[in-house]
Design an enzyme around this catalytic site. Sequence first.
Site, PDB file in Angstrom:
ATOM      1  N   ASP A   1       0.941  -1.315  -0.100  1.00  8.33           N
ATOM      2  CA  ASP A   1       0.038   0.162  -0.113  1.00  8.33           C
ATOM      3  C   ASP A   1       0.775   1.077   0.001  1.00  8.33           C
ATOM      4  O   ASP A   1       0.401   2.291  -0.525  1.00  8.33           O
ATOM      5  CB  ASP A   1      -0.871  -0.073   1.324  1.00  8.33           C
ATOM      6  CG  ASP A   1      -1.742  -1.140   1.123  1.00  8.33           C
ATOM      7  OD1 ASP A   1      -2.428  -1.525   0.360  1.00  8.33           O
ATOM      8  OD2 ASP A   1      -2.272  -1.657   2.412  1.00  8.33           O
TER       9      ASP A   1
ATOM     10  N   LYS B   1      18.587   7.019   8.612  1.00  9.77           N
ATOM     11  CA  LYS B   1      18.823   5.871   8.291  1.00  9.77           C
ATOM     12  C   LYS B   1      20.523   5.283   8.219  1.00  9.77           C
ATOM     13  O   LYS B   1      21.343   6.303   8.411  1.00  9.77           O
ATOM     14  CB  LYS B   1      18.674   5.754   6.528  1.00  9.77           C
ATOM     15  CG  LYS B   1      17.330   5.875   5.932  1.00  9.77           C
ATOM     16  CD  LYS B   1      17.164   5.907   4.474  1.00  9.77           C
ATOM     17  CE  LYS B   1      17.894   7.286   3.890  1.00  9.77           C
ATOM     18  NZ  LYS B   1      17.940   7.320   2.503  1.00  9.77           N
TER      19      LYS B   1
ATOM     20  N   ASP C   1      19.012   2.781  -3.181  1.00 12.93           N
ATOM     21  CA  ASP C   1      20.358   2.162  -4.077  1.00 12.93           C
ATOM     22  C   ASP C   1      21.521   1.832  -2.986  1.00 12.93           C
ATOM     23  O   ASP C   1      22.360   1.557  -3.595  1.00 12.93           O
ATOM     24  CB  ASP C   1      20.616   3.463  -4.810  1.00 12.93           C
ATOM     25  CG  ASP C   1      21.307   4.601  -4.262  1.00 12.93           C
ATOM     26  OD1 ASP C   1      20.720   4.851  -2.868  1.00 12.93           O
ATOM     27  OD2 ASP C   1      22.253   4.967  -4.419  1.00 12.93           O
TER      28      ASP C   1
END
Lengths: 295, 295
Positions: free
Chosen positions: A18, A223, A248
């Site tokens: 979703d 992150k 990536d």
Amino acid sequence: MHHLPDLAQFKKLLDKFDTFLFDCDGVLWRGNELIPGSKEFVDKIRKAGKDVIFVTNNASNSRNQYKQKFDQLGFKVDVDEIFSSAYASAVYLKYNLKFPSDKKVFVVGMSGLEEELDSEGIKRIGGTDPAYNKLAPHVNFKEIKQNLDKDVGAVIAGFDIMLNYTKLSYAHSYLTSPEHDVKFIFTNDDSTFPQACGVFPGSGAMSSPLAVSSKRTPIVVGKPNAPMLECILKKKQLKPERTLMIGDRLNTDIAFGQHGNVKTMLVLSGVCKKEDIIGEGIYPDYIAHSLGHIH
Amino acid sequence: MHHLPDLAQFKKLLDKFDTFLFDCDGVLWRGNELIPGSKEFVDKIRKAGKDVIFVTNNASNSRNQYKQKFDQLGFKVDVDEIFSSAYASAVYLKYNLKFPSDKKVFVVGMSGLEEELDSEGIKRIGGTDPAYNKLAPHVNFKEIKQNLDKDVGAVIAGFDIMLNYTKLSYAHSYLTSPEHDVKFIFTNDDSTFPQACGVFPGSGAMSSPLAVSSKRTPIVVGKPNAPMLECILKKKQLKPERTLMIGDRLNTDIAFGQHGNVKTMLVLSGVCKKEDIIGEGIYPDYIAHSLGHIH
């Protein structure tokens, strides 16, 4: 691990998820150059009724400042669809750490971080205030100790191109004060700051003096650490099993998704090559040459 | 481990050792206050024909600047008897690493470090040069890359109260340049900088961004690391077995002596207490309440 260009299972992706989380550089664009097909990919999943969220460790800009990059490259995005490590730090402090509304943050960072704290109604000092942005061969240590604000309850350190000894001394004093219970947050721990002409010291490097001098371990929000994804899932009320993280970099983006138990897709349009998967021992659920190769 | 106040073997010490290395703060003085009997101890061993060397991690002052502290407290010392981590860094680079005379050092540090490099005839850039001491919200990254000096063969980082992003970016660029073989030295890795009103970020904390961003491990010269003692032994032509290191900190001074295979004495007039010996697991050869208790 599914190779999407081979399977061409774009529709299966739409059935399974979703919400699509995107890293930006290396996925949507490289520097100032659009990666072919990325805009069309985002458009198509939007048309299929899916939610999109853009996830960046950039903590020097606010989401409003960062949105201009999307505008320039022709992406239509809403500020609420952007999650930067600066914004996530403010959200994490307020909602996850339940920061009291009468307390203040001492900011080691730039206007983007300040703007995000303001957007969440969090009081702040330090940051871009000229009083904390002086370069001088003599520092009045006694004055620093006398000036400490008893209402400071957290130090948040992000990328700060105006970093200096006075600002670090204040932050260190808050972090080690026995009278204050002071939370300690890094927006991210990126060691380098990539520029077109090369890499330079990054946010994690610039904030490291505080961890060394205070002997404390910060909560790192960006992150590949878990707090940023916890924020996104909580703030947006997402189900991890219905969410896909696309990036990536194996050791930031893919590791980030895996820490939060969401599915992951590596695109080869940025930093990592297919060979790196075995080298780094981080295995994404999906792999694609680029977003343009999927749809 | 011999307790000197009990044994009163002052004369035996004089028989066993030719050279006495002293840490200063906590041994000779505390802040600006003389420790009773320390001056007399130094006088007595000098009269017995022994050599004395004063060893300090202080890298912001040159030995000439540091000598003023001795003068103020009434110690008669020669500049050549002082070994600071700044001076030792210059000596280590020149003699131990055989730094070529046509190469330059990029300095992340203050005038004391510059003065010591000059005293050893080592060329230098960076440091206190106003071009590298600017605080600005915008950094011209391209200009930094273009300005890199091909003759830079080492980066030495010490305590630098004027530390800023521009200076760090230059240092980072030298350390990571594929064209340069650049040595990487920290004068010391003290995490904090003690002041009368409390502690603040120290040299090791302030230099840490360079280790994080360059992903390189510096040679750390100052106590408790081995290079400073290697310098002293080499420069002064000392025999380790005839040398005694006297200090008040187990994990810096005593560890320092042990790394270099010299005998060690802990004095309890500074930071460490007797109970710390077992806690830290670092065992000095001798222990005394203070220098004044020995003679």
